[in-house]
Design an enzyme around this catalytic site. Sequence first.
Site, PDB file in Angstrom:
ATOM      1  N   THR A 136      16.619   7.651   6.996  1.00 44.81           N
ATOM      2  CA  THR A 136      16.371   8.569   5.820  1.00 44.81           C
ATOM      3  C   THR A 136      17.890   9.411   5.882  1.00 44.81           C
ATOM      4  OG1 THR A 136      15.773  10.705   5.045  1.00 44.81           O
ATOM      5  CG2 THR A 136      15.172   9.982   7.465  1.00 44.81           C
ATOM      6  N   LYS A 164      12.491  10.627  12.338  1.00 46.37           N
ATOM      7  CA  LYS A 164      13.072   9.603  12.023  1.00 46.37           C
ATOM      8  C   LYS A 164      14.480   9.356  12.513  1.00 46.37           C
ATOM      9  CE  LYS A 164      12.275   7.416   8.633  1.00 46.37           C
ATOM     10  NZ  LYS A 164      11.516   6.210   8.544  1.00 46.37           N
TER      11      LYS A 164
HETATM   12  P1  NAD Z   1       5.090   6.914   1.686  1.00 42.29           P
HETATM   13  O1  NAD Z   1       4.431   8.061   2.426  1.00 42.29           O
HETATM   14  O2  NAD Z   1       4.820   6.823   0.166  1.00 42.29           O
HETATM   15  O3  NAD Z   1       4.076   5.512   2.246  1.00 42.29           O
HETATM   16  C1  NAD Z   1       4.132   5.198   3.671  1.00 42.29           C
HETATM   17  C2  NAD Z   1       3.463   3.935   3.962  1.00 42.29           C
HETATM   18  O4  NAD Z   1       3.063   3.818   5.394  1.00 42.29           O
HETATM   19  C3  NAD Z   1       1.896   4.161   3.321  1.00 42.29           C
HETATM   20  O5  NAD Z   1       1.336   3.007   2.894  1.00 42.29           O
HETATM   21  C4  NAD Z   1       1.117   4.457   4.643  1.00 42.29           C
HETATM   22  O6  NAD Z   1      -0.135   3.845   4.594  1.00 42.29           O
HETATM   23  C5  NAD Z   1       1.919   3.549   5.762  1.00 42.29           C
HETATM   24  N1  NAD Z   1       1.934   3.905   7.059  1.00 42.29           N
HETATM   25  C6  NAD Z   1       1.913   5.157   7.561  1.00 42.29           C
HETATM   26  N2  NAD Z   1       1.537   5.109   8.669  1.00 42.29           N
HETATM   27  C7  NAD Z   1       1.312   3.912   9.201  1.00 42.29           C
HETATM   28  C8  NAD Z   1       0.982   3.172  10.340  1.00 42.29           C
HETATM   29  N3  NAD Z   1       0.907   3.774  11.664  1.00 42.29           N
HETATM   30  N4  NAD Z   1       0.860   1.788  10.462  1.00 42.29           N
HETATM   31  C9  NAD Z   1       1.089   1.121   9.063  1.00 42.29           C
HETATM   32  N5  NAD Z   1       1.385   1.456   8.098  1.00 42.29           N
HETATM   33  C10 NAD Z   1       1.420   2.992   8.062  1.00 42.29           C
HETATM   34  O7  NAD Z   1       6.403   6.682   2.043  1.00 42.29           O
HETATM   35  P2  NAD Z   1       7.681   6.327   1.104  1.00 42.29           P
HETATM   36  O8  NAD Z   1       8.163   7.552   0.699  1.00 42.29           O
HETATM   37  O9  NAD Z   1       7.507   4.801   0.467  1.00 42.29           O
HETATM   38  O10 NAD Z   1       8.705   5.983   2.174  1.00 42.29           O
HETATM   39  C11 NAD Z   1       9.047   4.788   2.881  1.00 42.29           C
HETATM   40  C12 NAD Z   1       9.908   4.684   3.953  1.00 42.29           C
HETATM   41  O11 NAD Z   1      11.212   5.247   3.407  1.00 42.29           O
HETATM   42  C13 NAD Z   1       9.801   5.747   4.980  1.00 42.29           C
HETATM   43  O12 NAD Z   1      10.184   5.156   6.184  1.00 42.29           O
HETATM   44  C14 NAD Z   1      10.525   6.913   4.863  1.00 42.29           C
HETATM   45  O13 NAD Z   1      10.801   7.804   5.982  1.00 42.29           O
HETATM   46  C15 NAD Z   1      11.696   6.280   4.015  1.00 42.29           C
HETATM   47  N6  NAD Z   1      12.417   6.959   3.212  1.00 42.29           N
HETATM   48  C16 NAD Z   1      11.770   7.525   2.064  1.00 42.29           C
HETATM   49  C17 NAD Z   1      12.584   8.518   1.192  1.00 42.29           C
HETATM   50  C18 NAD Z   1      11.731   8.849  -0.101  1.00 42.29           C
HETATM   51  O14 NAD Z   1      12.618   9.784  -0.864  1.00 42.29           O
HETATM   52  N7  NAD Z   1      10.747   8.761  -0.209  1.00 42.29           N
HETATM   53  C19 NAD Z   1      13.665   8.804   1.288  1.00 42.29           C
HETATM   54  C20 NAD Z   1      14.526   8.313   2.262  1.00 42.29           C
HETATM   55  C21 NAD Z   1      13.900   7.325   3.179  1.00 42.29           C
END
Ligand code: NAD
Length: 354
Positions: A136, A164
């Site tokens: 991120t 992260k």
């Molecule tokens: P989210 O919270 O919507 O989804 C996370 C998913 O991971 C969920 O389906 C959850 O059930 C699953 N999960 C959590 N812990 C778990 C585990 N121990 N084992 C298996 N599954 C597990 O997140 P998102 O917004 O879709 O983000 C996805 C990725 O992108 C993350 O790594 C986040 O750090 C990164 N990211 C997100 C953003 C954003 O703006 N949303 C920006 C930059 C990076």
Amino acid sequence: MEVSKPGRNLNGKTILITGGAGFIGSNLIHYLLRQYPEIKIINLDKLTYAGNLENLEDVASDPRYEFIRGDICDQNLVQEIFPRINGVIHLAAETHVDRSILDAGQFVLTDVFGTFVLLDALRRSLHVEYFLHVSTDEVYGSRDEGYFREEDALNPSSPYAASKAGADRLAYAYYVTYGLPIIIIRPSNNYGPYQYPEKFIPLFITNALDNLPLPLYGRGTNIRDWLHVEDHCRAIDMVVKYGREGEVYNIGGNNEVPNITVAEMICDFLGKPKDLIRFVKDRPGHDRRYALDCQKIRSLGWQPQIPFEEGLRKTINWYIENEGWWRRIKEKSQAFRAFYEAYYKEREVIKEVK
Ligand code: NAD
Ligand code: TYD
């Protein structure tokens, strides 16, 4: 920068997507199934409060898609899956900064240890062609001016961002130490359909639809660089195909907007009064601004295509058309309500929530 070799092929290959039932994961699964008729996707997801199989109902019976409910921290399970796959896109994480402020333990466990488990399985499975680690922009910390480049030092501020950053550098260490085919991306704030309504944009849209207060932290002057999730999916596709092993790629929306402006746009688009916006007690350690230099991914041929105004309108329409989806979370999920009450009570907006 030059593309290192002819693009990696996704068609005919099996990809493990971790966290596929979350916001970005479910958008990515839809995107890849549309894009590659002969792809096979295994979605490994624990279904935490943020995971939702409703997001994937329309593809559940697609023979190219398989769901495995499980934890990325489960070493036996992960090692069983690896022999079946050709590549990994690792998204699973605890993701909400405010929750990490209330309780950081699960963030360290999933985001750091869970990433270790996957990397270690990769070390034992030399046939896997690539591992895309989704980091991120928050790992850089905040800056008032200028743009972070991929080689800049990491200076995370929140327990989420620090977890992260640990995972990001662990992935890099596995590349350096073991020569594994690891690529890291650092995307900026995403928005779009299926985003869990604790996050800023969907929380404000859905609160506004219910004429509830919009709790804007501090003075609303913090800046985020908004990236539509569809543009992010295109970027992931591009990096999987053409990204170089051991490299980091920033992915930004080129679209910096102060939070107050986003809140006002939501009110305007919905025809709601701006006095729904309440300035509330700030998030502790609130990063002022995130901003990325994205030359590197642009040289692979990617750039964001969805202007913010258009993307925000579409996102608002999605939440209007999918009211049942977010109401089931906001009104029925104990995980949502318990967090909302714990975090927003001291911000003095809770008493007005029905
Ligand atoms: P989210 O919270 O919507 O989804 C996370 C998913 O991971 C969920 O389906 C959850 O059930 C699953 N999960 C959590 N812990 C778990 C585990 N121990 N084992 C298996 N599954 C597990 O997140 P998102 O917004 O879709 O983000 C996805 C990725 O992108 C993350 O790594 C986040 O750090 C990164 N990211 C997100 C953003 C954003 O703006 N949303 C920006 C930059 C990076
Ligand atoms: P968020 O969606 O939590 O993403 P991140 O903190 O990972 O950038 O928040 C985006 C911005 O919106 C951030 O500056 C914090 C702010 N914000 C509010 O002002 N009020 C809220 O209720 C939330 C959830 C966020």
